[in-house]
Write a protein that holds these residues in place. Structure first.
Motif: not given
Ligand code: FES
Length: 86
Positions: A42-59
């Motif tokens: 299931k693919l879920i979009s999130t708001k900013c996770m405060d790790m913008c320097k490592s963008s794009p970010l996924a979990i």
């Protein structure tokens, strides 16, 4: 038998968007909606996770994937699904 399911979070904050999270989501959506992984993720979009320097970010599977691209995320999904299967 327990149904395997993996949650995949992709940041949609402005910095990640600039770094290509939109294309990443598009690619993942296509890959996950077809083939052997259909219905497993299931693919879920999130708001900013405060790790913008490592963008794009996924979990995936409670692990951050920094500077994510499609191959890194699909590899993590594969590992997570294999782990669930064992
Ligand atoms: S915009 Fe994605 S972590 Fe901030």
């Amino acid at each position: 038998m327990k149904h395997k399911r993996e949650l995949v979070f992709v940041c949609s904050g402005s910095d990640c968007k600039k770094a290509g999270s939109k294309q990443l989501k598009k690619g993942l959506k296509k890959e996950l909606s077809d083939g052997p992984w259909k219905g497993c993720c299931k693919l879920i979009s999130t708001k900013c996770m405060d790790m913008c320097k490592s963008s794009p970010l996924a979990i995936v599977d409670n692990h951050f994937i920094k500077k994510a691209d499609q191959s890194k995320v699909t590899l993590a999904i594969k590992k997570a699904l294999d782990k669930q299967g064992s």
